[in-house]
Motif scaffolding. Structure first.
Motif, PDB file in Angstrom:
ATOM      1  N   UNK A 137     -11.511 -14.513   4.091  1.00 40.16           N
ATOM      2  CA  UNK A 137     -10.146 -13.479   3.738  1.00 40.16           C
ATOM      3  C   UNK A 137      -9.289 -14.451   3.629  1.00 40.16           C
ATOM      4  N   UNK A 138      -8.517 -14.153   2.503  1.00 40.60           N
ATOM      5  CA  UNK A 138      -7.314 -14.658   1.929  1.00 40.60           C
ATOM      6  C   UNK A 138      -6.284 -13.809   1.419  1.00 40.60           C
ATOM      7  N   UNK A 139      -5.381 -13.338   2.223  1.00 39.49           N
ATOM      8  CA  UNK A 139      -4.507 -12.440   2.019  1.00 39.49           C
ATOM      9  C   UNK A 139      -5.054 -11.092   1.746  1.00 39.49           C
ATOM     10  N   UNK A 140      -4.982 -10.498   0.575  1.00 42.58           N
ATOM     11  CA  UNK A 140      -5.620  -9.322   0.157  1.00 42.58           C
ATOM     12  C   UNK A 140      -6.618  -9.463  -0.480  1.00 42.58           C
ATOM     13  N   UNK A 141      -7.389 -10.590  -0.454  1.00 45.56           N
ATOM     14  CA  UNK A 141      -8.824 -10.808  -1.171  1.00 45.56           C
ATOM     15  C   UNK A 141      -9.934 -11.043  -0.083  1.00 45.56           C
ATOM     16  N   UNK A 142     -11.026 -10.276  -0.115  1.00 45.32           N
ATOM     17  CA  UNK A 142     -11.976 -10.843   0.837  1.00 45.32           C
ATOM     18  C   UNK A 142     -13.082 -11.292  -0.208  1.00 45.32           C
ATOM     19  N   UNK A 143     -13.896 -12.345   0.231  1.00 45.03           N
ATOM     20  CA  UNK A 143     -14.967 -13.119  -0.537  1.00 45.03           C
ATOM     21  C   UNK A 143     -16.106 -13.054   0.429  1.00 45.03           C
ATOM     22  N   UNK A 144     -17.381 -12.592  -0.307  1.00 44.17           N
ATOM     23  CA  UNK A 144     -18.480 -12.381   0.393  1.00 44.17           C
ATOM     24  C   UNK A 144     -19.548 -13.182  -0.484  1.00 44.17           C
ATOM     25  N   UNK A 145     -20.248 -13.599   0.268  1.00 42.57           N
ATOM     26  CA  UNK A 145     -21.507 -14.280  -0.643  1.00 42.57           C
ATOM     27  C   UNK A 145     -22.674 -13.470  -0.476  1.00 42.57           C
ATOM     28  N   UNK A 146     -23.222 -12.988  -1.527  1.00 44.37           N
ATOM     29  CA  UNK A 146     -24.643 -12.227  -1.205  1.00 44.37           C
ATOM     30  C   UNK A 146     -25.803 -13.087  -1.715  1.00 44.37           C
ATOM     31  N   UNK A 147     -26.805 -13.447  -1.111  1.00 43.10           N
ATOM     32  CA  UNK A 147     -27.935 -14.254  -1.522  1.00 43.10           C
ATOM     33  C   UNK A 147     -29.160 -13.392  -1.251  1.00 43.10           C
ATOM     34  N   UNK A 148     -29.138 -12.211  -0.615  1.00 47.45           N
ATOM     35  CA  UNK A 148     -30.437 -11.256  -0.557  1.00 47.45           C
ATOM     36  C   UNK A 148     -30.049  -9.816  -1.061  1.00 47.45           C
ATOM     37  N   UNK A 149     -31.072  -9.220  -1.412  1.00 47.51           N
ATOM     38  CA  UNK A 149     -31.004  -7.876  -1.781  1.00 47.51           C
ATOM     39  C   UNK A 149     -30.062  -6.970  -0.657  1.00 47.51           C
ATOM     40  N   UNK A 150     -29.275  -6.352  -1.002  1.00 46.42           N
ATOM     41  CA  UNK A 150     -28.436  -5.765  -0.055  1.00 46.42           C
ATOM     42  C   UNK A 150     -27.676  -4.611  -0.549  1.00 46.42           C
ATOM     43  N   UNK A 151     -27.213  -3.603   0.479  1.00 48.04           N
ATOM     44  CA  UNK A 151     -26.275  -2.741  -0.040  1.00 48.04           C
ATOM     45  C   UNK A 151     -24.963  -2.953   0.656  1.00 48.04           C
ATOM     46  N   UNK A 152     -23.869  -2.809   0.048  1.00 44.46           N
ATOM     47  CA  UNK A 152     -22.482  -2.960   0.587  1.00 44.46           C
ATOM     48  C   UNK A 152     -22.096  -1.402   0.785  1.00 44.46           C
ATOM     49  N   UNK A 153     -21.259  -1.105   1.726  1.00 41.05           N
ATOM     50  CA  UNK A 153     -20.554   0.251   1.738  1.00 41.05           C
ATOM     51  C   UNK A 153     -19.039  -0.440   2.176  1.00 41.05           C
ATOM     52  N   UNK A 154     -18.246   0.098   1.139  1.00 36.51           N
ATOM     53  CA  UNK A 154     -16.812  -0.213   1.362  1.00 36.51           C
ATOM     54  C   UNK A 154     -16.045   1.341   1.562  1.00 36.51           C
ATOM     55  N   UNK A 155     -15.558   1.114   2.765  1.00 32.58           N
ATOM     56  CA  UNK A 155     -14.680   2.407   2.938  1.00 32.58           C
ATOM     57  C   UNK A 155     -13.198   2.141   3.687  1.00 32.58           C
ATOM     58  N   UNK A 156     -12.491   3.254   3.809  1.00 33.51           N
ATOM     59  CA  UNK A 156     -11.264   2.806   4.220  1.00 33.51           C
ATOM     60  C   UNK A 156     -10.656   3.728   5.443  1.00 33.51           C
ATOM     61  N   UNK A 157      -9.877   3.305   6.121  1.00 34.43           N
ATOM     62  CA  UNK A 157      -9.483   4.268   7.218  1.00 34.43           C
ATOM     63  C   UNK A 157      -7.794   3.957   7.648  1.00 34.43           C
ATOM     64  N   UNK A 158      -7.314   4.977   8.180  1.00 35.72           N
ATOM     65  CA  UNK A 158      -5.882   4.820   8.535  1.00 35.72           C
ATOM     66  C   UNK A 158      -6.025   5.293   9.944  1.00 35.72           C
ATOM     67  N   UNK A 159      -5.583   4.433  10.856  1.00 30.90           N
ATOM     68  CA  UNK A 159      -5.761   4.606  12.339  1.00 30.90           C
ATOM     69  C   UNK A 159      -7.018   5.433  12.771  1.00 30.90           C
ATOM     70  N   UNK A 160      -8.182   4.853  11.967  1.00 28.25           N
ATOM     71  CA  UNK A 160      -9.489   5.282  12.546  1.00 28.25           C
ATOM     72  C   UNK A 160      -9.814   6.541  11.509  1.00 28.25           C
ATOM     73  N   UNK A 161      -8.817   7.232  10.895  1.00 28.41           N
ATOM     74  CA  UNK A 161      -9.392   8.328  10.255  1.00 28.41           C
ATOM     75  C   UNK A 161      -9.858   8.217   8.798  1.00 28.41           C
ATOM     76  N   UNK A 162     -10.965   8.501   8.263  1.00 31.29           N
ATOM     77  CA  UNK A 162     -11.447   8.056   7.009  1.00 31.29           C
ATOM     78  C   UNK A 162     -10.518   8.606   5.963  1.00 31.29           C
ATOM     79  N   UNK A 163     -10.307   7.762   4.823  1.00 31.09           N
ATOM     80  CA  UNK A 163      -9.661   8.163   3.756  1.00 31.09           C
ATOM     81  C   UNK A 163     -10.406   7.746   2.352  1.00 31.09           C
ATOM     82  N   UNK A 164     -10.433   8.780   1.780  1.00 27.59           N
ATOM     83  CA  UNK A 164     -11.325   8.583   0.184  1.00 27.59           C
ATOM     84  C   UNK A 164     -12.693   8.396   0.554  1.00 27.59           C
TER      85      UNK A 164
END
Ligand code: ACM
Ligand code: ZN
Length: 761
Positions: free
Chosen positions: A565-592
């Protein structure tokens, strides 16, 4: 406008514009829409057990509403009395005073003044509407817990001492709810009436008839709701619902108690498939038709040459005008294909007998004739901007949606207009396209209008079309964007300070939580960059967060991602078949929504592919390599990631070369279906293998089992499992439909196949 605004300020001797966060030692005031002026003093007015509510003669209903708002959370049983003439007596007391007075003519019909001192709170207005809006301001000044339905003991119910002078800029502050594409329950609509009122909006435009449903009970034509309110899918499932006339009266009354005018929309001559499926004799061809299951523009519309059509619509209007006290009836008028009229002997005879130039003038004839009837009932029509084509009906108000040109043209012809362009006011559009800031920057007054013409701008509306938003997603689409529109039409800030507005929005989320609003995103929340690193055979995934007040949550099939992580950017290395799920919360409440990113490393990955038929340049996905680039498609075939490759009007055939004989256990290919947008699953897919590239042996033929009548955006892999088949080549053939079938709104059109990836294991 600006001049008027200044004189309004002078009239009441107001001191400062509310840039309140700058004032130290006083609490921040966060009201949406921002009042025209706020003058904050030291101190508080506290509501306690002894506080009394006084109201002017005639204001008891509004006072009772206030009592109902305050009582649950405070638990106080407020003393409640009509004001006597000696106001001074009351002023000595610990009281909230709702005062009707005619001493502030500049407040108009909806303005109010709101004055709190340590002793009292006085809301003054010329009308009940103004008092009602003063109460909404009070709600937003009190601690957020005031919205609790349960008694809360630990809160001191105080509002800062303020002097507020407030009134709306526009008289038309609306929201259009499309209850046809998806049904909304009566309670849900009442909840929206409350949410509109809370934000000082005053029009509910209720879209009640469509290709996919007729939702308003008409006693003379019972089939409209017994049959026309329901649509049947291929699997036999039925979707629908309607409002009885009693339901409608209940909603209209409820809205009136919140100073909201309900404007029904009865669409004509297009978007009428549900009606003509019940009464096919008033179409041009005579049908038969089914209630539509797909979204889009259907060719079959009311026949403009048939007297029975007008009799039917007049009968409908007779019942509609009895149900809605609104001065306006919306008659739609948008998106009317002229194909049937061009071929219909009755329509052509009408064109001749009425000396009309063409089918556009026939549409104008239709609207003018219905306008005349509606005028005879003491009502006026509103139509979408298409009603300008072929000549505007004399008294019509125009609602512009295809940009603002319709509003400009109509206002220049002396007609009132409601300005609600897709660019800023369509809340069915994703936030990637229309974000909070874009809505906030909207100016309902097109610059082409001069001072006189500007008077025709009644205001604006948010449009909530629900093709892709069933009831449970409506909050997500409307909030927070509706907050921006509410401020545009109420406050019409001369200068838009988005950052200041956004601070108030951030604060307002607590209020929305208290009102159980499942608000969505303000803007496109993330930017994802996926780069393949050939040296290390992995993807470097960069995730930059764009809406930073939310917490980004990452889920994946693989647990071992290193997240840098660097400020607002996350870096991930993906080297296997995978499904990423990115989601958002505000105080644990899901948003979007949840963003999904699929990666695959398989035997086909980065192998060369030969195509028999070319892909469309419009949906190239960057070239043939996209089919084996290891990246799965997103949830939108139109998505910015360009993961889907499109083939229009052709079949698909691809041959893949592994370079040497390979063990094959599975072949798969991913497709997208968005049937309303002409994107379909193939009729069948045939898989072949070959050792020499000359003789291909079919190993499996898979036919499509999914319905084309499903209006949802869906994805599916067509795949075959094999048992260690040895081959150097794989060929995949996918059969496209020759043309869209007869029941499809784009009947005869050339369908698309959309493909993201070929997978071989
Ligand atoms: C519209 O969006 N067809 C008015
Ligand atoms: Zn016809």
């Amino acid at each position: 406008m600006k001049k008027y605004f200044i004189s309004f300020l002078l009239l009441f001797g107001l001191l400062n514009f509310a840039n309140l966060s700058a004032q130290n030692s006083k609490p921040d005031i966060n009201i949406i829409p921002q009042p025209k002026s706020i003058n904050q003093q030291d101190g508080y007015f506290e509501i306690n057990k002894q506080t009394k509510i006084y109201f002017s003669k005639g204001a008891e209903t509004v006072a009772r509403y206030l009592k109902d708002i305050l009582e649950p959370a405070t638990g106080y049983d407020f003393k409640f009395e009509e004001l006597d003439n000696n106001l001074e007596n009351n002023l000595k007391n610990n009281s909230i005073i709702l005062k009707l007075s005619d001493s502030h003519p500049g407040l108009g019909n909806e303005g109010y003044t709101f004055t709190t001192t340590t002793n009292n709170l006085i809301i003054e207005a010329n009308s009940l509407n103004g008092l009602f809006y003063g109460i909404q301001t009070l709600r937003q000044l009190l601690p957020v817990e005031i919205e609790s339905k349960e008694k809360i003991n630990s809160v001191i119910w105080k509002t800062p001492n303020v002097e507020i002078n407030d009134k709306p800029e526009f008289s038309w502050r609306g929201l259009n709810l499309d209850c046809c594409r998806h049904f909304m329950s009566k309670d849900f609509i009442k909840r929206y009436i409350d949410l509109l009122a809370y934000h000082k909006m005053n029009v509910l435009h209720w879209h009640l008839t469509e290709d996919q449903a007729w939702r308003i009970e008409i006693k003379k034509y019972p089939e409209l709701t017994s049959k026309g309110a329901f649509r049947t899918y291929d699997d036999g499932s039925v979707y629908g619902g309607f409002y009885t006339q009693d339901d409608i009266k209940e909603i209209v009354d409820y809205a009136a108690s919140r100073f909201i005018n309900v404007v029904p929309e009865i669409e004509m001559p297009g978007h009428s498939t549900a009606a003509i499926s019940c009464y096919p004799e008033i179409s041009c061809t005579g049908g038969p038709f089914d209630v539509g299951t797909l979204w889009g523009i259907y060719y079959d519309v009311y026949c403009a040459g048939n007297e029975k059509t007008f009799q039917f619509l007049q009968d409908v209007i007779d019942e509609v005008v009895e149900l809605f006290p609104s001065k306006y009836i919306h008659i739609g008028g948008d998106e009317v294909p002229k194909n049937r009229w061009e071929k219909c002997p009755k329509c052509q005879a009408r064109i001749k007998s009425e000396n009309l130039k063409d089918e556009h003038e026939l549409q104008s004839y239709f609207i003018k004739r219905m306008e005349k009837y509606i005028n005879s009932k003491g009502k006026q029509i509103i139509g979408w901007d298409e009603i300008l084509e072929g000549g505007l009906a004399p008294e019509a108000t125009v609602q512009s949606w295809r940009g603002v040109k319709g509003a400009v043209d109509a206002a220049k012809q002396g007609h009132d207009v409601i300005v609600s362009p897709t660019s800023n006011c369509y809340f069915d559009y994703p936030v990637d396209i229309t974000d909070l800031q874009k809505v906030y920057s909207f100016d309902p007054v097109p610059p082409e209008l001069n001072a006189e013409e500007r008077k025709h701008v009644l205001g604006s509306e948010g449009n909530m079309w629900t093709e892709y938003a069933p009831q449970e997603l409506v909050d997500d689409r409307l909030f927070p964007r509706l907050l921006a529109l509410s401020e545009v039409v109420w406050n019409y800030p001369a200068e838009r300070n988005y950052e200041e507005f956004r601070k108030r929005v951030q604060n307002h989320y607590d209020r929305l939580n208290a009102l159980n609003v499942n608000y969505g995103l303000e803007t496109k929340p993330i930017e994802i960059n996926k780069e393949y690193d050939s040296l290390n055979n992995n993807f470097n995934v960069k995730i930059r967060q764009l809406q930073n007040d939310l917490t980004l949550n990452l889920k994946s099939d693989e647990i071992n991602h290193t997240i840098l992580k660097d400020d607002s950017t996350n870096y991930i290395k993906v080297s296997y078949s995978d499904n990423l799920e990115l989601s958002f919360t505000r105080n644990d409440k899901p948003v979007g929504k949840i963003f999904k990113e699929g990666f695959t490393f398989n035997k086909a990955t980065r192998k060369p592919v030969n195509l028999t038929y070319p892909f469309s340049e419009k949906y190239s996905a960057g070239g043939v390599e996209a089919l084996t680039d290891g990246l799965r498609g997103s949830d939108s075939f139109r998505g910015g990631d360009k993961s889907w490759q499109g083939y229009q009007g052709t079949d698909f055939e691809a041959t893949l070369d592994f370079g040497n004989i390979t063990d094959i256990n599975k072949i798969a290919i991913g497709f997208f279906q968005a049937s309303s947008s002409m994107v379909v699953y193939p009729e069948y897919v045939t898989f072949y293998t070959s050792t020499d590239g000359k003789i291909f042996i079919p190993v499996k033929n898979i036919s499509n089992q999914s319905s084309l009548k499903n209006p949802d955006w869906v994805q599916k892999d067509f795949s075959v499992d094999l048992n260690n088949v040895k081959a150097r080549y794989v060929k995949i053939f996918a059969k496209n439909l020759d043309e869209l079938p007869k029941w499809h709104p784009a009947y005869g059109g050339k369908p698309w196949l959309m493909i993201d990836e070929i997978i071989v294991e």
